[in-house]
Design a protein around this motif. Structure first.
Motif, mmCIF file in Angstrom:
data_model
loop_
_atom_site.group_PDB
_atom_site.id
_atom_site.type_symbol
_atom_site.label_atom_id
_atom_site.label_comp_id
_atom_site.label_asym_id
_atom_site.label_seq_id
_atom_site.Cartn_x
_atom_site.Cartn_y
_atom_site.Cartn_z
ATOM 1 N N ASP A 110 0.633 4.016 1.704
ATOM 2 C CA ASP A 110 0.868 4.669 2.996
ATOM 3 C C ASP A 110 0.410 3.731 4.104
ATOM 4 O OD1 ASP A 110 1.164 6.279 5.167
ATOM 5 O OD2 ASP A 110 -0.167 7.889 4.462
ATOM 6 N N SER B 70 -0.293 0.152 10.041
ATOM 7 C CA SER B 70 0.513 0.406 11.246
ATOM 8 C C SER B 70 -0.288 0.091 12.502
ATOM 9 C CB SER B 70 0.994 1.856 11.269
ATOM 10 O OG SER B 70 1.853 2.119 10.185
ATOM 11 N N GLU B 71 -1.572 0.477 12.525
ATOM 12 C CA GLU B 71 -2.414 0.213 13.696
ATOM 13 C C GLU B 71 -2.696 -1.277 13.850
ATOM 14 O OE1 GLU B 71 -4.914 4.413 13.923
ATOM 15 O OE2 GLU B 71 -5.556 2.843 12.528
ATOM 16 N N SER C 207 0.036 4.340 7.104
ATOM 17 C CA SER C 207 -0.802 5.015 8.096
ATOM 18 C C SER C 207 -2.182 5.361 7.543
ATOM 19 C CB SER C 207 -0.111 6.293 8.588
ATOM 20 O OG SER C 207 0.098 7.194 7.507
ATOM 21 N N ALA C 208 -2.428 5.054 6.275
ATOM 22 C CA ALA C 208 -3.732 5.341 5.670
ATOM 23 C C ALA C 208 -4.735 4.269 6.086
ATOM 24 C CB ALA C 208 -3.609 5.388 4.152
ATOM 25 N N PRO C 209 -6.017 4.614 6.276
ATOM 26 C CA PRO C 209 -7.038 3.633 6.664
ATOM 27 C C PRO C 209 -7.115 2.489 5.654
ATOM 28 C CG PRO C 209 -7.897 5.855 6.865
ATOM 29 C CD PRO C 209 -6.594 5.978 6.149
ATOM 30 N N LEU C 210 -7.175 1.256 6.201
ATOM 31 C CA LEU C 210 -7.297 0.085 5.338
ATOM 32 C C LEU C 210 -8.719 -0.461 5.356
ATOM 33 C CD1 LEU C 210 -5.755 -1.987 3.553
ATOM 34 C CD2 LEU C 210 -5.447 -3.347 5.628
ATOM 35 N N SER D 100 -5.341 1.322 10.064
ATOM 36 C CA SER D 100 -4.305 1.314 9.039
ATOM 37 C C SER D 100 -3.408 0.097 9.253
ATOM 38 C CB SER D 100 -3.464 2.586 9.133
ATOM 39 O OG SER D 100 -2.779 2.617 10.378
ATOM 40 N N VAL E 55 0.868 -1.180 0.000
ATOM 41 C CA VAL E 55 0.000 0.000 0.000
ATOM 42 C C VAL E 55 0.899 1.223 0.000
ATOM 43 C CG1 VAL E 55 -1.877 -1.176 1.226
ATOM 44 C CG2 VAL E 55 -0.130 0.073 2.519
ATOM 45 N N ASN F 41 8.932 -1.632 4.358
ATOM 46 C CA ASN F 41 8.809 -0.559 3.363
ATOM 47 C C ASN F 41 9.718 -0.854 2.174
ATOM 48 O OD1 ASN F 41 6.999 1.381 4.767
ATOM 49 N ND2 ASN F 41 8.656 1.376 6.289
#
Length: 455
Positions: free
Chosen positions: A116, A146-147, A118-121, A144, A114, A167
C-alpha cells in the motif's frame, strides 16, 4: 441660427426660403473650393503614405542583404535515421563519417514493492542528490511512499529529480528519475535518523543500493571520422565547428555519412523578397503619378519631382555598376534585369548558378566590404533620405497634413461669416416685411377713404 418669426405675413412672400437660398448661394463657392482642396489633400496624404509604406518595406527587404546574414548558409544532411545534423555559416563544407555507439541516458531508480503506497514507511531524513547538487527532506512524523513522492516533487531546491508511484502486479514502487542525462548525473539517496524505515530507499554509487537501477546514467558515445566523442546529452554542438548533431538511436559499429554543403536557399529567398518589394515600389510610384490622357484624369502626385527623382536614383543604382573586386558588379550578371516599366525580373536559375560559382562575390555585391558599401546599403541610404525622420516624404506628409488643419480653420471662419450673413438677411427681410405690412395697411385705409368720398 435665429429664424424670422412668422416671416412673410405682411408681404405674403416666403422670406425664410429666400434667406435660405441666398445664404446657400453665398456659401457654395467657398465650401466647394474647400471640399475640392480637402479631397486633393487627402489624396496626396494617401499617396505619400503608400510611397512611404512601400519604401519602408523595401528597406526591410534590404536588411538581410546588407548585413550579409542571408549568405553563407550551410546544410548538414545525414544518410541515416539514427542521427540528424544542422549547420551554421561557421561550418566548413565536407563530409564526415559518424558512428553512434550509444545514446546518453537519464538515471532511473525504483524501490522494492509495498502492498500500500499510502501505508507508513518510516521516519527520518532523506538526502537526495543529482550529480553535485543535493537537497534534504525531513520526515520526522513518518511518511508513506505517496507522501515521499509528493515531498520530493514539491521541494523548491530539488535540482531535477522526479518521483512517481508505479503500481504493478506485485505492489507499488517509488520510481525516481533524473531530468539530466549523462554519467555525471547519477541519483543518490541517503537516509538518517528516525525509525530506520527510510533505509529501504538508500542508493549509493559503489555502496548500499536498496533501490534497483532501472536505467543507468550514461554518456552518449559517437565516433566522428574514427575519433571518440562523449557527451552528457544527445545533442552534440562542440565536436564539429558550426555543426550540431542530434542523436536519436544507437547503431554500434555502423558508419554513416554526414554531408555539410552550401545552402543558398536563404540568399535566394532574400533576393526574391528584394525583387518583390522593389517592384511593389515601382508600381506604387507609377500609380500615384499616372496621367490618363483618354479620360484627362491625373493621379494626386502626377509630375511630382520628388517621386520622379527617387525612382530615377533607384533605377540608376539598380541598373548601374557596383564596385566589387570579388566577382559580379552588375545585377544582370546574377540573373536580375530591368524591364521597360522599371521593374525587376529574376532568373532564379542564373542566380543559383552565380551563388554556386562565387557565393562570396554575390554576397559582396549586396553587402559590400569593410571599406565599401554594397548595393543594399546604397539603396537603403537613398530610401532613408525620403522616408527617414527628416526625409522628403516625411516632411511633405507633415506639411500636407497641416493643410487639413488650415482647411478646418477656414470652415469655421466660413460658418461664422455665413451665420452673421444669415442674421443680416433675416433682419433686413423682417424690416421689409414690416414695411410692406404698413404700406398695405395705409393703402387699405386710403382705398376706404376714397370709397367714402365717392359715396
Amino acid at each position: 441660427m435665429a429664424s424670422i418669426s412668422a416671416a412673410g405675413l405682411g408681404s405674403g412672400l416666403d422670406l425664410n426660403s429666400l434667406v435660405t437660398q441666398l445664404v446657400a448661394a453665398e456659401r457654395a463657392p467657398a465650401e466647394n473650393r474647400l471640399n475640392r482642396e480637402q479631397t486633393t489633400v487627402n489624396a496626396q496624404i494617401s499617396a505619400l503614405g503608400a510611397l512611404t509604406s512601400t519604401s519602408t518595406n523595401l528597406q526591410s527587404a534590404l536588411t538581410r542583404l546588407a548585413n550579409g546574414l542571408a549568405f553563407g548558409g550551410r546544410s548538414a544532411t545525414s544518410n541515416s535515421d539514427h542521427f540528424s545534423g544542422s549547420a551554421t555559416d561557421q561550418a566548413q563544407t565536407g563530409s564526415y563519417q559518424i558512428r553512434v555507439e550509444s545514446l546518453a541516458t537519464q538515471h532511473r531508480l525504483a524501490s522494492a514493492p509495498v502492498a500500500d503506497a499510502s501505508a507508513p514507511l518510516g521516519s527520518g531524513e532523506l538526502s537526495l542528490s543529482l550529480g553535485a547538487e543535493s537537497f534534504v527532506i525531513d520526515f520526522s512524523a513518518g511518511a508513506s511512499l505517496s507522501e515521499i513522492r509528493d515531498a520530493i516533487n514539491d521541494a523548491e531546491d530539488n535540482p531535477g529529480i522526479s518521483a512517481s508511484i508505479l503500481n504493478g502486479a506485485d505492489g507499488a514502487r517509488l520510481v525516481l528519475g533524473a531530468s539530466k542525462s549523462g554519467s555525471a548525473n547519477n541519483i543518490q539517496v541517503l537516509a538518517s535518523g528516525g525509525d530506520g524505515g527510510l533505509s529501504s530507499l538508500v542508493y549509493e554509487s559503489g555502496g548500499v543500493q536498496n533501490l534497483s537501477q532501472v536505467q543507468p546514467a550514461l554518456d552518449a558515445e559517437v565516433y566522428i571520422d574514427g575519433f571518440l566523442v562523449s557527451s552528457a546529452g544527445n545533442q552534440i554542438t562542440d565536436a564539429i565547428e558550426g555543426v550540431t548533431l542530434n542523436l536519436s538511436e544507437a547503431e554500434p559499429g555502423v558508419n554513416h555519412t554526414l554531408t555539410v554543403a552550401n545552402d543558398h536557399s536563404a540568399a535566394v529567398s532574400a533576393i526574391e523578397s528584394f525583387v518583390s518589394s522593389y517592384n511593389v515600389f515601382v508600381a506604387t510610384a507609377a500609380t500615384v503619378t499616372r496621367y490618363d490622357p483618354a479620360s484627362n484624369q491625373a493621379a494626386s502626385l502626377v509630375g511630382d519631382p520628388a517621386v520622379r527623382s527617387l525612382g530615377n536614383r533607384l533605377r540608376s543604382l539598380v541598373g548601374g555598376e557596383i564596385a566589387n573586386g570579388e566577382g559580379p558588379s552588375l545585377l544582370s550578371q546574377i540573373g536580375l534585369s530591368i524591364k521597360t516599366d522599371g521593374s525587376l525580373t529574376l532568373d532564379k536559375t542564373a542566380l543559383e548558378t552565380a551563388l554556386n560559382e562565387n557565393p562570396d562575390g554575390v554576397k559582396t555585391l549586396f553587402a559590400g566590404k569593410t571599406n565599401s558599401e554594397g548595393l543594399a546599403d546604397q539603396l537603403d541610404l537613398i530610401l532613408e533620405s525620403y522616408v527617414g525622420t527628416t526625409g522628403v516624404f516625411t516632411s511633405r506628409s507633415e506639411s500636407v497634413k497641416s493643410r487639413l488643419d488650415q482647411i478646418s480653420d477656414q470652415r469655421e471662419v466660413l460658418d461664422r461669416r455665413i451665420a452673421a450673413l444669415q442674421s443680416q438677411y433675416q433682419a433686413r427681410f423682417s424690416s421689409l416685411d414690416t414695411l410692406i405690412s404698413q404700406l398695405q395697411s395705409t393703402g387699405n385705409y386710403l382705398t376706404q377713404q376714397l370709397s367714402n368720398l365717392s359715396a
